[in-house]
Every structure is written in structure tokens, then in C-alpha cells.
Design a protein around this motif. Structure first.
Motif, short mmCIF file in Angstrom:
data_model
loop_
_atom_site.label_atom_id
_atom_site.label_comp_id
_atom_site.label_asym_id
_atom_site.label_seq_id
_atom_site.Cartn_x
_atom_site.Cartn_y
_atom_site.Cartn_z
N TYR A 13 0.81 -1.22 0.00
CA TYR A 13 0.00 0.00 0.00
C TYR A 13 0.85 1.28 0.00
N TRP B 11 -3.21 5.97 -8.87
CA TRP B 11 -4.26 6.76 -8.23
C TRP B 11 -3.68 7.67 -7.16
N LEU B 12 -2.75 7.15 -6.38
CA LEU B 12 -2.12 7.97 -5.35
C LEU B 12 -1.34 9.13 -5.98
N LEU C 288 -8.26 -0.49 -3.91
CA LEU C 288 -8.08 -0.58 -5.37
C LEU C 288 -7.24 -1.81 -5.71
N GLU D 251 -3.46 -0.58 -9.83
CA GLU D 251 -4.02 0.77 -10.02
C GLU D 251 -3.64 1.72 -8.88
N ARG D 252 -3.09 1.17 -7.81
CA ARG D 252 -2.97 1.96 -6.58
C ARG D 252 -1.96 3.10 -6.71
N ASP D 253 -0.76 2.80 -7.20
CA ASP D 253 0.27 3.84 -7.27
C ASP D 253 -0.19 5.00 -8.15
N ALA E 81 -7.26 4.01 -1.49
CA ALA E 81 -6.29 3.34 -2.37
C ALA E 81 -6.14 1.87 -1.99
N ALA E 82 -6.25 1.58 -0.70
CA ALA E 82 -6.08 0.19 -0.24
C ALA E 82 -7.11 -0.73 -0.86
N ASP F 82 -4.12 -3.86 -6.99
CA ASP F 82 -2.71 -3.50 -6.78
C ASP F 82 -2.13 -2.67 -7.94
N HIS G 263 -7.46 -1.18 6.68
CA HIS G 263 -6.34 -0.30 6.35
C HIS G 263 -6.19 0.82 7.39
#
Lengths: 173, 335
Positions: free
Chosen positions: B171, B237-238, B229, B233-235, B226-227, B231, B328
Motif C-alpha cells: 500500500y 491513483w495515489l 483498489l 491501479e494503486r500507485d 487506495a487500499a 494492486d 487499512h
């Protein structure tokens, strides 16, 4: 069939990938309706914004040195290089003039010159006709999806990700 | 942020009138106008190898005529000599002062090498100043000069966390921990500044209870969202969310979690705080307010009531995160 590096055209987006900033960051009151016309060549720049803003944008518009180094590296590996961008016709010469070597870029696909912009299928059609294998490098997910749907390969220029590593992996290096 | 902040769609979703958020809207418009004017006027103010940013209220798109300007200059030593970078920073600060900006020489008193911000995160040589640069450049750094290099700086900072081989976590935990560390640092720093350094207490107190807390809440909400989403897509989006103003990233995090309506209370309470910050008389009164005299001050009581409402709204948001992203929130936001 094995592709030679020269069979692959690596097509870079400009703002957000090769260059900065966006016109919206210099416009006192960004007009998206006019932008939609400007980017396909249906409007000339003097009708888009005033001359002082136009001059300010030209003064701020720069190619990123780190991304130019990546382009040069790919060129040295034998890949062909393109710029594929939603960009005003009038701004393209500013970017072209900043290339350390004009031969670094083989093809320019500027929406304002083509009359069609990403993610319109017509844009991908033009790009796809340029090489047997096209890899788009773009920061807009909508463009990546459109390019893939049209049969192109696409690499997300995700902020913070190691773009050279991701791109070279996609190119099989 | 690419261009002006457009709060209109969010406020329409929340059923807020322009009057209820007049100061949020005015601050966003003020910030965009200032940034446009500064960028146009400073296009050649720094040599290559340096980038300049506005941090603080201008970088958050919350400025007013009463705001100061937190100027950060970051340079790459392989492209410019450190002494030349320092001189360029001094010239730029003088230029900004000549344009009427209050450029303080505090945390950001000198140009900083990008490598100093990246090389030793969490280590012995990682100072509070470095932490401050990283946290603010990632979340409220609006470029002023050399946009090309500014983009590379921010990407390098994000990349320092994203590319961690062992510590990044699924995460991007090292980044969320560093942002939380910054928030806790400024909360404790308030004590030092007020108790030991003789600084004005009241305006800092209300900033802690509004802008600082909103900044932290927004980050908490973004990481909780984000947690959930996938894996891959997470970075992304952040990276897209962190530079957005705190109200927008809180809303973007809460919308898919079914809690968007909770933002209305935040906006209303925050609007009152921005109104006071934009008022030079109110700022002056806060600067002159003795701690023991606070209850006799209508301004203090009004702002404190607003801070209570803001706390209630923020608590409701955290309660919603508890309901929707509890694992999370507990494992990474608290434990």
C-alpha cells in the motif's frame, strides 16, 4: 515474427511526458471549448488567448531533460521515435526548436496539424499506419485504453514509476 | 494540478451554494490568478537545473492577499553548481519580494539538492526540513519556475517511495508513514514555536485545527481508498490524487466509499476558517491575542466554534473510513 528495433515506433505524448507545462497552467481563464477547437486546428492561437499569454506559454514550455535522455537512449538502440500529442499547431515549432538534434524524432503527430486528436480512433489509425509496431507512451489512461483498443501497445507514464524501466521492458530490452 | 481548481462540480454534488463556500472559491481563484501571473513573470528567473515551487496556502490553492509565500527551490547538483543554485534562489526571493510577496527565510531559506531529499529517507541525516520538503512538494507544490524540472523533481520524490525494494509495502506504506510523520512533527513543532520560540500562538493554533488537520485527513482518506483498489491501479491513483487540494482529494476518496455527503460539513467549517485568514484585521488580531485573553475575544470564540464544527465533520469522515476501510485504517493509519 521477430521485430527489429527499427520496426518499432515509440510515440511519446508531450505534456505530462516529454514536456511541461500544460497551457491551462498559464491561462488566466482556461476555455476548454476553445481548446477542443484549437487542438484539432479549427481555431488559430490569436483567437484562443491573448498575445501576452501566448508569449508567456512559449517562454515556459520546455522539454524535460530526463525524458530527452530516454529518447536519445531509445534512438541509440535503433528504435524510431515519434511525438504523438494533442497540441496546438502554433506550439509545435517551439518544441521542435528545443531538440538537441532534430533527427532525434522521426515523425510528428500533432493533433493541431492532423485535424484529429486523441482518443479519436482516427488519430490511432494515423499512428498505426506509421509502423508495424507502435508503442504509445502517455500519461492519460483514456488514451492508453483507446490506443490498445486500436491495436497499439501502450505504456503509462505513471508519475513516480520508473518510466525507462517500464518502457524498456515493454520493448523487450 | 493542471490549471485552476474547479470546485463547482463537487459543490453541486454536495448541494452547497456558492455563498456557503464563498471563501473556498475565492481562495482557489486567488491562487490560480497569482500562479499564472508569477509563472508568466518568472519564466526565465532560474537557470536550468533548478525548479521553484510555491508551497503552503498558494500551493494548496487556498491563498489570499494576506498569505505569505513559502518558496522552495530544488536543484540537481549534476546540472548546476550548488553555489549558483543558492544565488539563483536569493535572486528569485528578492524578485518575489519586489512583487509584494512576503517570502520568509524559514524552513525553505536556501536551495536544496534533490539528492538530499531522496538519499536517506528515515535515516540519520534525514532532517525535519527534508521531511517537510518531501511532504509538501508531493501534496502542495505548485511550480513557479522551470515546470519541466519541477515535474521531474516531484516524480523523483514519489518514485523514491514507489521504487523501494523492501520497504514500499503493498500500500505504499513508507509514503503514508512519512506523511503521517510530517503531520505529527508539525503538531509537536507548534509546542516549541509557541512555548519556547516566542511565536504567535493563535493563528498557528487555528491552522493546526483546520488546514493541517484537513491535510492529514485527506491523506488518510486517500490511502484508505487506495487500499481497496487493485494492486496495479494503486500507485497511479495515489500519484494523481496527492497533488490535488485536500478538499478535493478527500471528496475523491469518499465518493466511491459512499461517504461524499460528509464533505459538506468539512467545506462549511473550512470556509469560515479561510474567511478569517483572508482578513488582514483578523490575522492581526490573532497575532496580538494573548493566551489568557482568548475567552474575551469574539474572534477567538467564533473560530474555535468553527474548529469544533470542523472536528465534528472530520470525525464523521474517520467514522466512515472505519466502516468502509477499517482494516487499512487500523493497521496502517493507527497501528
Amino acid at each position: 515474427m521477430t521485430l527489429a528495433p527499427s520496426d518499432t515506433l515509440v510515440a511519446f505524448d508531450l505534456i505530462g511526458v516529454l514536456a511541461e507545462p500544460s497551457w491551462r497552467e498559464l491561462a488566466p481563464t482556461p476555455d476548454l471549448a476553445r481548446w477542443r477547437r484549437l487542438k484539432v486546428g479549427a481555431l488559430e492561437e490569436p483567437d484562443f488567448w491573448d498575445s501576452s499569454t501566448a508569449a508567456a506559454y512559449r517562454a515556459c514550455l520546455r522539454l524535460r531533460p530526463d525524458r530527452l535522455a530516454l529518447v536519445a537512449h531509445l534512438r541509440a538502440r535503433g528504435h524510431r521515435i515519434a511525438v504523438a500529442s494533442n497540441f496546438a499547431r502554433a506550439w509545435a515549432p517551439v518544441v521542435r526548436a528545443q531538440l538537441p538534434d532534430p533527427a532525434l524524432v522521426d515523425r510528428w503527430f500533432i493533433s493541431g496539424e492532423l485535424g484529429v486528436a486523441k482518443p479519436d480512433p482516427g488519430f490511432w489509425q494515423i499512428l498505426r499506419a506509421a509502423a508495424a509496431d507502435v508503442v504509445l507512451v502517455d500519461d492519460q489512461r483514456e488514451n492508453l485504453a483507446g490506443a490498445r483498443a486500436a491495436g497499439l501497445r501502450a505504456v503509462w507514464a505513471l508519475p513516480g514509476a520508473d518510466l525507462p524501466a517500464r518502457l524498456l521492458a515493454a520493448l523487450g530490452a | 494540478m493542471r490549471g485552476p481548481v474547479d470546485y463547482a462540480p463537487l459543490f453541486a454534488e454536495l448541494g452547497l451554494t456558492a455563498d456557503e463556500a464563498a471563501n473556498v472559491l475565492a481562495a482557489a481563484a486567488d491562487a490560480h490568478a497569482r500562479l499564472v501571473a508569477l509563472r508568466a513573470g518568472l519564466a526565465d528567473a532560474l537557470p536550468p537545473g533548478c525548479a521553484a515551487f510555491a508551497l503552503g496556502s498558494l500551493g494548496r490553492y487556498e491563498s489570499s492577499a494576506a498569505s505569505d509565500l513559502d518558496l522552495a527551490v530544488v536543484y540537481q547538483p549534476d546540472r548546476i553548481d550548488p553555489a549558483a543554485a543558492q544565488q539563483a534562489r536569493q535572486r528569485l526571493a528578492a524578485d518575489l519580494r519586489a512583487r509584494g510577496y512576503d517570502v520568509a527565510d524559514k524552513t525553505f531559506h536556501s536551495a536544496v539538492a534533490l539528492g538530499a531529499l531522496l538519499g536517506d529517507i528515515g535515516g540519520r541525516n534525514d532532517t525535519n526540513d527534508h521531511l517537510t520538503y518531501r511532504a509538501l512538494l508531493l501534496t502542495e507544490g505548485a511550480w513557479l519556475c522551470n515546470a519541466d524540472q519541477a515535474a521531474a523533481v516531484v516524480e523523483s520524490l514519489f518514485g523514491a517511495y514507489a521504487r523501494g525494494a523492501i520497504t514500499r509495502g503493498r500500500y505504499l506504506t513508507s509514503l503514508s508513514n512519512d506523511l503521517q510523520r510530517y503531520y505529527r512533527t508539525i503538531c509537536v513543532d507548534y509546542r516549541f514555536k509557541v512555548e519556547s520560540a516566542g511565536k504567535h500562538w493563535a493563528i498557528r493554533y487555528f491552522k493546526l485545527r483546520h488546514s493541517r488537520k484537513l491535510w492529514h485527513l485527506a491523506n488518510l482518506a486517500v490511502f484508505c481508498r487506495a487500499a481497496l483498489l487493485p494492486d496495479d491501479e494503486r500507485d497511479g491513483w495515489l500519484a494523481e490524487q496527492l497533488p490535488r487540494p485536500p478538499l478535493l482529494r478527500t471528496a475523491d476518496a469518499l465518493r466511491p466509499l459512499g461517504g461524499l455527503g460528509l464533505c459538506a460539513g468539512l467545506v462549511r467549517a473550512y470556509d469560515g476558517f479561510l474567511a478569517a485568514l483572508a482578513d488582514p484585521q483578523a490575522r492581526r488580531a490573532l497575532d496580538q491575542l494573548g493566551y489568557d485573553d482568548r475567552e474575551a475575544s469574539p474572534l477567538f470564540r467564533r473560530l474555535r466554534d468553527g474548529a469544533e464544527r470542523f472536528d465534528a465533520a472530520a470525525t464523521a469522515v474517520v467514522g466512515h473510513l472505519w466502516d468502509t476501510s477499517r482494516d487499512h485504517l487500523v493497521r496502517y493509519g493507527m497501528l
